[in-house]
Design a protein around this motif. Structure first.
Motif: not given
Length: 550
Positions: A220-228, A233-236
């Protein structure tokens, strides 16, 4: 708005709570066929006594939990670091949560309480996987035509990485495809409540199930679809995994650092016990070792990847999104040592499946015109090969009635002979009181695991009760016939046969135990009884034929 338009809009609306979207689609028939075949094969597996140790572990976990002893298991204790590495006696009140953290089991507990049998878990496993394929189809339909969506759904049911683990013991990763496909569908629909609910349930599957969410977050971050959303999600996932494995699980037992890390990642820690944080730190300080591990046994690892790609006609191999969505699961598996993580028929393969299939959907949404006649034919051949390789690999000995376990030397047990033996073994097992403590060989553990005190023979014949006092089991039951069938080709069974015979002889000589029953190669010993002369003579003749002098 006319009633006809409103009806059409209602029919097009996604509805996960019913099967109406699938009513006229072949995928529903395929799902039902998949479920029926798997249930039939697993039923045969149970009643022919091919269910093995893990089925017993999970059945005992659920049985104990249903009786108020949440997540306790003497069978899990047998595999704990204290027992394996320190030589401790297995503990009946040992909590499995120190080895694997599976709070999602509480969702299945009411079903098990209604049907408290080992086979119930297999039914649950098949239902979860069959339902996952239907959600996958609904996910594909968000961007793909019905025919292409159906092809992806059928490929899921024919994938070796799906069929192999399903046709085995109940395992803790089995909800992952359903949860992650639901998460991806929620992402496509922007149903954020469902998205985060599925993310939390995914974390509850097992301590390392969060690696799948690391990949989703990275995508989601790299594709910039829903980077926030991806960053959150990654942090959790990172926070949960580290908190769980460094604080929560060690409060139950030291298995994470003393067993899991040592056995799977000990090559980076010098074979020493380490926390996950210490192990990760050691890896980062050894980039050369990481590269060496990734590319070691390269043919084996390439074959493993091909097994994953094959049912999807190799699309995940060329799809960047599929690589991203499966990156962390594959990295974990490739960095582990041992053969088990690279077996397509073992539960670990399930970790990579959801990301690869969603990645394939994303690729096809960008290349819909590639779904032409040649591609359809190639895909059909790939899927047929995936099914063929699954059958010929005889996953978890579930297809031993069809596929020989060994060609040279020849090892094949006809199904009628196996079922007849299983019936004899069950008559012997029926002589053991339901609450009595017992030590049993691997393939007898599952049907006997609905009790508080059970251990594996010949590993142990002792256990520690709830008061931490050491006791010897009241009964020992050993299936020597099964070991005899497989010992010509398999060193494990050959060694177990000799160890079992020697240990039983020792117990008889000390008169700690006597033989209560000996029929069709199944011997039942009871503590503090004498062996009748006729049975003693039968036993001596058997050992004379089978016991190898050191």
């Amino acid at each position: 708005m006319s009633s006809g338009v409103r009806l059409k809009m209602a029919m097009n609306r996604s509805n996960l709570l019913t099967l109406r979207p699938f009513a006229k689609q072949p995928i529903l028939a395929v799902a039902m066929l998949f479920a029926a075949c798997c249930l039939l094969l697993l039923t045969y597996r149970h009643y022919s006594l091919y269910s093995s140790y893990d089925q017993g572990i999970f059945n005992q976990l659920f049985w104990n939990s249903a009786h108020g002893r949440l997540f306790e298991s003497s069978l899990s204790s047998v595999l704990s670091a204290d027992v394996v590495h320190q030589g401790a006696i297995p503990l009946v009140s040992y909590r499995h949560l120190g080895q694997h953290f599976n709070p999602i089991f509480l969702l299945w507990l009411p079903l098990y309480a209604l049907f408290p049998f080992p086979a119930t878990l297999s039914v649950l496993q098949v239902v979860l996987i069959a339902a996952a394929g239907l959600v996958l189809y609904a996910l594909a339909r968000q961007s793909l035509a019905p025919a292409l969506s159906g092809a992806i759904g059928v490929s899921f049911y024919g994938a070796n990485a799906v069929l192999g683990p399903t046709l085995g013991n109940f395992h803790d990763y089995n909800p992952l495809p359903l949860l992650l496909f639901s998460l991806f569908l929620a992402l496509e629909k922007r149903w954020w409540v469902l998205f985060w609910a599925m993310a939390l349930l995914t974390l509850s599957v097992r301590e390392d199930a969060g690696v799948t969410l690391l990949s989703v977050g990275a995508y989601l971050v790299i594709s910039r679809r829903q980077w926030r959303v991806g960053l959150a999600l990654f942090a959790i996932a990172v926070t949960y995994i580290l908190l769980l494995t460094t604080v929560v699980m060690p409060s139950f037992s030291p298995d994470v650092s003393q067993r899991m890390i040592v056995e799977r990642f000990g090559q980076y820690t010098g074979g020493k016990a380490a926390t996950p944080v210490e192990a990760i730190g050691a890896m980062l300080l050894q980039p050369g070792q990481i590269l060496a591990e990734i590319f070691s046994r390269f043919p084996k690892k390439l074959s493993y990847l091909v097994d994953h790609w094959l049912p999807l006609a190799f699309v995940p191999a060329i799809a960047a999104d599929a690589w991203l969505l499966a990156a962390f699961p594959f990295l974990e598996l490739l960095l582990m040592r041992g053969e088990t993580p690279l077996s397509i028929n073992i539960r670990y393969a399930t970790l990579a499946v959801p990301g690869l299939f969603y990645g394939a959907i994303l690729w096809w949404s960008q290349h819909p015109k590639a779904f032409q006649v040649r591609m359809k034919r190639f895909w059909a051949v790939c899927l047929a090969l995936s099914l063929l390789f699954t059958v010929t690999s005889n996953p978890n000995r579930t297809l031993s009635f069809l596929i020989p376990d060994s060609i040279r030397p020849w090892v094949y047990v006809p199904p009628l002979q196996q079922l007849q033996h299983a019936a004899q073994a069950r008559t012997v097992m029926a002589q053991i009181p339901p609450q009595a403590s017992v030590a049993a060989t691997t393939y007898l553990i599952s049907p006997l695991s609905s009790r508080q005190a059970i251990v594996r023979f010949p590993t142990s014949i002792q256990f520690r009760n709830e008061a931490q006092q050491t006791e010897k089991v009241a009964y020992i039951i050993v299936d020597l016939w099964q070991l005899q069938q497989y010992q010509p080709a398999f060193k494990l069974e050959r060694n177990l046969l000799q160890r079992s015979l020697n240990l039983i002889d020792q117990l008889l000589k000390t008169q700690e135990y006597g033989i209560q029953t000996f029929q069709d190669g199944v011997v039942l010993l009871q503590r503090s009884i004498k062996t009748e002369p006729g049975i003693a003579a039968q036993w001596q003749a058997f050992t004379k034929r089978n016991l190898t002098t050191p």
